[in-house]
Enzyme design. Structure first.
Site, PDB file in Angstrom:
ATOM      1  N   ASP A   1      56.110 -27.033  52.116  1.00 36.62           N
ATOM      2  CA  ASP A   1      56.303 -26.113  53.242  1.00 36.62           C
ATOM      3  C   ASP A   1      56.027 -24.656  52.854  1.00 36.62           C
ATOM      4  OD1 ASP A   1      57.193 -28.163  54.984  1.00 36.62           O
ATOM      5  OD2 ASP A   1      59.192 -28.068  54.089  1.00 36.62           O
TER       6      ASP A   1
ATOM      7  N   CYS B   1      65.706  14.989  52.003  1.00 34.51           N
ATOM      8  CA  CYS B   1      65.698  14.747  50.547  1.00 34.51           C
ATOM      9  C   CYS B   1      65.032  13.411  50.252  1.00 34.51           C
ATOM     10  CB  CYS B   1      67.120  14.739  49.993  1.00 34.51           C
ATOM     11  SG  CYS B   1      68.005  16.294  50.157  1.00 34.51           S
TER      12      CYS B   1
ATOM     13  N   ASP C   1      60.279 -28.174  60.172  1.00 33.47           N
ATOM     14  CA  ASP C   1      59.897 -29.335  59.373  1.00 33.47           C
ATOM     15  C   ASP C   1      60.903 -30.450  59.681  1.00 33.47           C
ATOM     16  OD1 ASP C   1      58.737 -30.869  57.199  1.00 33.47           O
ATOM     17  OD2 ASP C   1      60.540 -30.341  56.065  1.00 33.47           O
TER      18      ASP C   1
ATOM     19  N   ASP D   1      61.926 -26.765  53.817  1.00 37.50           N
ATOM     20  CA  ASP D   1      62.726 -26.833  52.595  1.00 37.50           C
ATOM     21  C   ASP D   1      61.956 -27.295  51.370  1.00 37.50           C
ATOM     22  OD1 ASP D   1      62.422 -29.524  53.407  1.00 37.50           O
ATOM     23  OD2 ASP D   1      64.184 -30.070  52.234  1.00 37.50           O
TER      24      ASP D   1
ATOM     25  N   CYS E   1      70.426  14.615  52.566  1.00 42.99           N
ATOM     26  CA  CYS E   1      69.973  14.312  53.923  1.00 42.99           C
ATOM     27  C   CYS E   1      68.679  13.518  53.878  1.00 42.99           C
ATOM     28  CB  CYS E   1      69.771  15.595  54.735  1.00 42.99           C
ATOM     29  SG  CYS E   1      68.382  16.599  54.162  1.00 42.99           S
TER      30      CYS E   1
END
Length: 755
Positions: free
Chosen positions: A646, A16, A435, A642, A13
């Protein structure tokens, strides 16, 4: 600092999970630990100079659980088979105990029908009412079927804590032991005016119902990680390679870097590589989410696990094992599924006090009923019901199951979500920064215009182009690649360069054939004191047409001007329109000149433009946007990019979204990666975040509502009004199915569709 993931065994559970988290976090050298009950995993950040992973495992083992380090390379086919075998063994054990418990429970319930209903049933043999027979029948259910509950509660007792196993053990043992005393000493109760009733059926049925719930939960939780198994299943088992001039079939694990691999139509591509011979189309949908097959020819990259459609080709293996795109996807999804969302903190705080609180309520219930009725039997029923009905599992499963399904669904759609926090935060985005080059555009610009000061006389144009290409081939910028490609198309040779320098956000410079060559922006060359008046009119004309303009100076004098166009991605306009429809502010952030940037922005419908921003200033611009909120908290800003330039802005943003076709640095700095590079993946990610967070809230509401309503009813709050007490059997059924319902609700996310 090291980060390791551990597979945990023995958790029953959320309590735990909370215990393991506290144990690991308290160890010297451990900086952070997050235990995911749904994924049965722990993610641990620790100082390897102060503590070893084996010591962390030993601490978990000492607490009564088991911890196994997960392979950082991502699960392989063999490991997946082992995991399936373990799950099947666990399921067989549950089914066997459930069958035994069900048969005995049915017999006991039938035997007790007269006492339950007050009616006589002629088909029930009298000997079934014998309490000694019922004791014999119940004992294997109590101590064999319920063995796991006793082990769990004993381990919790050693840790001086309590779990759901503790509640089940206390509740069923109370019913069993009370019935045992009544069986052995019936006269003791009769002499005091009490009915000598036994509750063996309560104990047996509750244990059986909870085992049934765990079986359903076990199967449902298996479905939450179906995305991982689906990804792993994509990996082919064999590859055909050329070695020593011969074609041979080998296991995929035996493929080496630079091996030449042959792929025929309809076959899966075994590993990542670069096409060296042949042409074909490849279905990459299973990895990138791209619906249409992609053309492949020499020089193009191919991704392992994608399907070759039309032609045969040969490729050179460039990434194998843990470095393939598929292995990285599996690893990222596993890490995301093992992480915690901030919203889970609510459940964690409640869970920490849940079981001790329930035990206190059960004791108070027993005392109040015993004091009010002077009837130990009447006091026992609500006490057992309180212990049985409470369910911390529902709270513990509410968040992680939704996160597991949500991140898995993202992977199916070509969206890699690195952590639960990113998935939760994505639906709060207010401003999205895009971008330009490689994000809104294809990132493969082409030289469309080239003029020189002295025209084409005496081959001057080709000489200038040679100087430009020689310098630009040392740069990774997309515009530099365009210049080199243009020079190649004109069959212009390149020369050696010395003292090459890249000036971020401005341009490049160096010596070619003893000439000092500079290529870059108008602003940079003007700051260098170079006269640019000659081409200013042409610069403005091209810029207004949306072209990027680069200037070329040789020995401090302008010699040429280039106009470069980067076409928009086919999905850019629609993506921006959908972002606006979601109520988001859309901003373009680029190092390009303002006229070019504004021309692109007008074409796609972007609200604001920040142009001529140097790479080292992009993160600062994102920070400025974050401060624009009128509220105390800053504006939630996402950055989409990308390139290497960036990466700082992606890290600064609340949610960094990297285009998967870009650089590894950008992907590493981001929170979400769009594998295919399709901007519509942004909309899918945001909508998936909305759906997942909504699902989590539903789960948390149900978990809290169930316990808040169920516990008082079990304690007998309705008895003064209606004379009704909750039967412990019904309480057991409710507890068993509460966690199942939470997992089932989370599985609804598997039907998520962005459009």
């Amino acid at each position: 600092m090291n980060t390791s993931r551990l597979k945990l065994k023995g958790m029953s559970c959320a309590s735990c999970a909370s215990s393991i988290e506290k144990i690991i976090s308290s160890l010297p050298g451990v900086k952070e630990c997050a235990v995911n009950f749904g994924a049965q995993q722990a993610t641990v950040k620790y100082n390897s100079q102060k503590i070893e992973l084996k010591q962390i495992q030993s601490a978990v083992d000492a607490a009564g659980f088991k911890a196994y380090p997960l392979n950082k390379e991502g699960m392989t086919i063999g490991e997946d088979d082992k995991e399936k075998a373990v799950r099947k063994a666990q399921e067989r054990d549950l089914i066997l105990k459930l069958v035994v418990g069900s048969i005995i429970s049915i017999i006991l319930v039938v035997a007790c029908l007269p006492m339950m209903t007050g009616l006589e049933f002629s088909f029930i043999p009298r000997w079934l009412h014998n309490p000694w027979l019922q004791l014999i029948l119940t004992t294997p259910v109590q101590f064999w079927c319920g063995y796991g509950f006793y082990i769990g509660s004993c381990n919790a007792l050693k840790r001086q804590t309590a779990t759901m196993d503790t509640l089940i053990t206390l509740g069923t043992s109370a019913a069993f032991l009370y019935s045992l005393v009544v069986t052995v000493f019936p006269d003791f109760f009769v002499e005091r005016g009490l009915r000598a009733e036994v509750y063996y059926e309560t104990s047996a049925v509750v244990i059986t119902l909870i085992l049934l719930g765990r079986l359903f939960e076990h199967r449902a939780k298996g479905k939450t990680s179906a995305a991982i198994r689906k990804l792993i299943g994509l990996q082919p088992r064999n590859a055909r390679v050329i070695r020593n001039g011969r074609e041979i079939d080998i296991l995929i694990q035996e493929v080496q870097l630079d091996d030449v691999v042959i792929v025929r139509p309809g076959e899966k591509i075994p590993v990542d590589g670069e096409v060296i011979e042949g042409n074909s189309t490849v279905d990459e949908a299973m990895v990138t989410g791209e619906s249409l097959p992609v053309k492949k020819q020499p020089g193009d990259e191919v991704i392992g696990a994608t399907i070759n459609k039309t032609g045969s080709f040969k490729f050179k293996a460039t990434r194998i094992g843990k470095d393939t795109v598929l292995a990285q996807i599996v690893r990222l999804v596993q890490e995301a599924q093992g992480s915690k969302a901030p919203i889970q903190r609510i459940a964690d705080r409640v869970t920490a006090w849940f079981v001790p609180g329930i035990i206190a309520i059960a004791i108070a219930t027993f005392i109040i009923w015993l004091y009010g009725t002077r009837n130990i039997t009447l006091a026992l029923i609500p006490t057992v019901s309180v212990l049985i009905i409470a369910c911390p599992c529902a709270l513990g499963l509410a968040t992680p199951t939704s996160i597991m399904v949500g991140t898995g669904k993202g992977a199916e759609n070509g969206i890699l979500i690195k952590g639960a926090e990113s998935l939760e935060l994505a639906h709060k985005i207010q401003t999205i920064v895009l971008d330009k080059t490689g994000t809104l555009t294809e990132g493969k610009p082409t030289v469309t215009n080239f003029i020189t000061v002295n025209g084409t006389a005496n081959g001057n144009e080709l000489k200038i182009l040679s100087l430009a290409a020689s310098l630009e081939r040392n740069s990774e910028h997309p515009l530099a690649e365009a210049v080199v490609r243009y020079a190649q198309s004109q069959e212009v040779g390149v020369k050696n360069v010395r003292d090459f320098v890249a000036v971020p956000g401005s341009g490049v410079q160096g010596f070619v054939l003893d000439h000092f060559v500079q290529i870059g922006t108008l602003r940079w060359l003007e700051s260098e004191g170079i006269d640019t008046q000659m081409f200013l009119l042409q610069n403005n004309t091209w810029s207004n047409e949306g072209k990027s303009v680069i200037w070329l100076a040789v020995d401090g004098k302008i010699e040429a001007l280039m106009g470069i166009t980067d076409t928009l991605k086919s999905t850019s306009k629609e993506a921006v329109r959908m972002l606006h429809k979601l109520g988001l502010e859309v901003v373009m952030l680029t190092g390009d000149n303002r006229p070019t940037a504004e021309a692109i922005a007008r074409e796609v419908g972007i609200d604001r433009v920040f142009a001529e921003v140097r790479p080292d200033r992009k993160a600062e611009q994102v920070k400025t946007l974050q401060k624009e909120s009128s509220k105390k908290e800053h504006k939630i800003v996402a950055m989409v990019g990308d390139g290497i330039n960036d990466a700082p802005a992606l890290a600064q943003a609340d949610v960094g979204i990297a285009i998967g076709t870009g650089t590894d640095v950008a992907i590493a700095a981001s929170d979400i990666t769009l594998i295919s590079g399709d901007l519509q993946g942004i909309i899918t990610a945001i909508k998936l975040s909305h759906a997942t967070v909504g699902n989590i809230r539903q789960n948390l509401f149900f978990a809290f509502f169930y316990n808040i309503l169920g516990i008082p009813v079990a304690a007998g709050i309705l008895f003064p009004l209606f004379g009704w007490l909750l039967n412990p059997i019904i309480a057991g059924g409710g507890m068993a199915f509460s966690s199942v319902s939470v997992v089932t609700n989370a599985l609804r996310l598997r039907n998520f569709k962005a459009y």
